[in-house]
Design a protein around this motif. Sequence first.
Motif, mmCIF file in Angstrom:
data_model
loop_
_atom_site.group_PDB
_atom_site.id
_atom_site.type_symbol
_atom_site.label_atom_id
_atom_site.label_comp_id
_atom_site.label_asym_id
_atom_site.label_seq_id
_atom_site.Cartn_x
_atom_site.Cartn_y
_atom_site.Cartn_z
ATOM 1 N N GLU A 226 0.953 -2.031 8.810
ATOM 2 C CA GLU A 226 0.945 -3.201 7.922
ATOM 3 C C GLU A 226 1.194 -2.809 6.468
ATOM 4 N N ILE A 227 0.634 -1.673 6.044
ATOM 5 C CA ILE A 227 0.746 -1.273 4.636
ATOM 6 C C ILE A 227 2.128 -0.714 4.318
ATOM 7 N N ILE A 228 2.674 0.136 5.185
ATOM 8 C CA ILE A 228 3.947 0.805 4.860
ATOM 9 C C ILE A 228 5.118 -0.170 4.839
ATOM 10 N N ARG A 229 4.899 -1.390 5.278
ATOM 11 C CA ARG A 229 5.955 -2.400 5.206
ATOM 12 C C ARG A 229 5.842 -3.259 3.954
ATOM 13 N N GLN A 230 4.846 -2.969 3.122
ATOM 14 C CA GLN A 230 4.653 -3.747 1.899
ATOM 15 C C GLN A 230 5.680 -3.356 0.837
ATOM 16 N N ASP A 231 5.884 -4.265 -0.102
ATOM 17 C CA ASP A 231 6.896 -4.048 -1.149
ATOM 18 C C ASP A 231 6.537 -2.872 -2.048
ATOM 19 N N PHE A 232 5.248 -2.690 -2.352
ATOM 20 C CA PHE A 232 4.901 -1.612 -3.282
ATOM 21 C C PHE A 232 5.178 -0.232 -2.678
ATOM 22 N N ILE A 233 5.159 -0.113 -1.355
ATOM 23 C CA ILE A 233 5.513 1.161 -0.717
ATOM 24 C C ILE A 233 7.013 1.405 -0.854
ATOM 25 N N ARG A 234 7.797 0.358 -0.689
ATOM 26 C CA ARG A 234 9.253 0.503 -0.904
ATOM 27 C C ARG A 234 9.545 0.895 -2.359
ATOM 28 N N THR A 235 8.763 0.328 -3.269
ATOM 29 C CA THR A 235 8.956 0.663 -4.688
ATOM 30 C C THR A 235 8.633 2.131 -4.947
ATOM 31 N N GLU A 236 7.529 2.624 -4.352
ATOM 32 C CA GLU A 236 7.161 4.036 -4.527
ATOM 33 C C GLU A 236 8.253 4.945 -3.988
ATOM 34 N N ARG A 237 8.825 4.584 -2.852
ATOM 35 C CA ARG A 237 9.901 5.406 -2.286
ATOM 36 C C ARG A 237 11.155 5.325 -3.154
ATOM 37 N N ALA A 238 11.420 4.146 -3.707
ATOM 38 C CA ALA A 238 12.596 3.981 -4.566
ATOM 39 C C ALA A 238 12.469 4.806 -5.849
ATOM 40 N N LYS A 239 11.231 5.037 -6.285
ATOM 41 C CA LYS A 239 11.018 5.871 -7.468
ATOM 42 C C LYS A 239 11.278 7.341 -7.191
ATOM 43 N N GLY A 240 11.425 7.700 -5.932
ATOM 44 C CA GLY A 240 11.691 9.082 -5.582
ATOM 45 C C GLY A 240 10.457 9.924 -5.335
ATOM 46 N N LEU A 241 9.294 9.275 -5.124
ATOM 47 C CA LEU A 241 8.079 10.027 -4.840
ATOM 48 C C LEU A 241 8.187 10.716 -3.483
ATOM 49 N N PRO A 242 7.603 11.901 -3.355
ATOM 50 C CA PRO A 242 7.626 12.589 -2.053
ATOM 51 C C PRO A 242 6.966 11.736 -0.974
ATOM 52 N N GLU A 243 7.497 11.820 0.231
ATOM 53 C CA GLU A 243 6.972 11.005 1.332
ATOM 54 C C GLU A 243 5.498 11.291 1.604
ATOM 55 N N MET A 245 3.214 12.075 -0.573
ATOM 56 C CA MET A 245 2.411 11.369 -1.575
ATOM 57 C C MET A 245 2.378 9.874 -1.285
ATOM 58 N N VAL A 246 3.506 9.316 -0.867
ATOM 59 C CA VAL A 246 3.568 7.889 -0.554
ATOM 60 C C VAL A 246 2.614 7.544 0.583
ATOM 61 N N ILE A 247 2.592 8.388 1.606
ATOM 62 C CA ILE A 247 1.780 8.092 2.794
ATOM 63 C C ILE A 247 0.299 8.316 2.523
ATOM 64 N N PHE A 248 -0.053 9.481 2.009
ATOM 65 C CA PHE A 248 -1.465 9.850 1.922
ATOM 66 C C PHE A 248 -2.145 9.309 0.654
ATOM 67 N N LYS A 249 -1.407 9.177 -0.445
ATOM 68 C CA LYS A 249 -2.047 8.724 -1.685
ATOM 69 C C LYS A 249 -2.016 7.208 -1.830
ATOM 70 N N HIS A 250 -0.913 6.585 -1.427
ATOM 71 C CA HIS A 250 -0.761 5.157 -1.662
ATOM 72 C C HIS A 250 -0.991 4.330 -0.388
ATOM 73 N N ALA A 251 -0.313 4.680 0.693
ATOM 74 C CA ALA A 251 -0.438 3.868 1.915
ATOM 75 C C ALA A 251 -1.819 4.026 2.548
ATOM 76 N N LEU A 252 -2.253 5.275 2.732
ATOM 77 C CA LEU A 252 -3.533 5.497 3.402
ATOM 78 C C LEU A 252 -4.694 4.921 2.606
ATOM 79 N N LYS A 253 -4.652 5.058 1.285
ATOM 80 C CA LYS A 253 -5.748 4.543 0.463
ATOM 81 C C LYS A 253 -5.891 3.035 0.618
ATOM 82 N N ASN A 254 -4.779 2.330 0.705
ATOM 83 C CA ASN A 254 -4.836 0.883 0.859
ATOM 84 C C ASN A 254 -5.121 0.453 2.293
#
Length: 334
Positions: A226-243, A245-254
């Motif tokens: 549910e979280i990894i399909r959210q817009d803010f996850i797409r934004t984090e990936r578009a910024k070029g953040l390592p995958e 960091m996207v998964i464990f810092k942003h997606a998992l926390k939420n």
Amino acid sequence: MKKYILKRLLLLIPVLIGVSILVFVIVRLTPGDPARILAGEHATEEYVQATRERWGLDKPMYVQYYIWFKSLLRGDLGRSITTHSPVVEEIFSRFPATLELSLFAMLLAIVIGILAGIISAIRQYHFFDYFSMTVALFGISMPVFWLGLMLMFVFGLWLDILPISGRINVMIPLLNITGLYVLDSILTLNFRALGSSLLHLILPSIALGTIPMAMIARITRSSMLEIIRQDFIRTERAKGLPERMVIFKHALKNALIPIITVIGMEFGLLLGGAILTETVFAWPGLGRYTVDAVYARDYPAIQGSVLFIAFIFVVVNLITDVLYAYINPRIRYR
């Protein structure tokens, strides 16, 4: 937050009173005469009656509850009918064994369950996703006592590589400080005891932690999807953040709120529901103590242990609720 915690603590009082009444009534409605059991099968009626009067079992039920509740307010859970020892002392002497087993089982469930759920969510519909969710389904459906017996047969009898009963090798001396054998071994630098206690924990921890592990894996996968399909996850990936960091810092926390809920509920159930595991592996904990008390119709022991388990379960749920606000700052209790 402080008002919320105080309010929840005050709610403990009616909850525990309700549990005490329910347990008190149910225990006395079960078939069997504890006075006859205590006096012995071949005891005379006079001796049985004297035993009944000695333990107050001849009084009306409401009088028995009133006497017990007055003692409860002083922190006295009564004396065991079978051992004649204070129930409080027996509970606290056995609870560290249950706590240690539950902690290791929960640690195993959290590490494997969360990792399996994250990988399954990232690689949805791949082989690992199907495999892990199938294993999780079997884990939820598998009876704990059957799994425990199979583990004992395979690793204890067939392969003969792991101990199948007890908490430590009886030939290894250990200074009992906290009642947690692993911690006591570390504090006393007794590495033989440390190794033995860890080996004795492996099989019962796997048996006890399988269901929580499966539940955590499934809820982690669902929440992460549910979280990894959210817009803010797409934004984090578009910024070029390592995958990573996207998964464990942003997606998992939420995604942690439902995961923490399951962990809190399952840990509370482990502390009170380790009865089958402790019985199968001859683990001298609170669950086995409760089973022995039921067989012996030991009213004070049954009432005290169930009330203590209910208290622990409610406290664990309170801690879980408080953790929500620290994980997600948007949550505020009033």
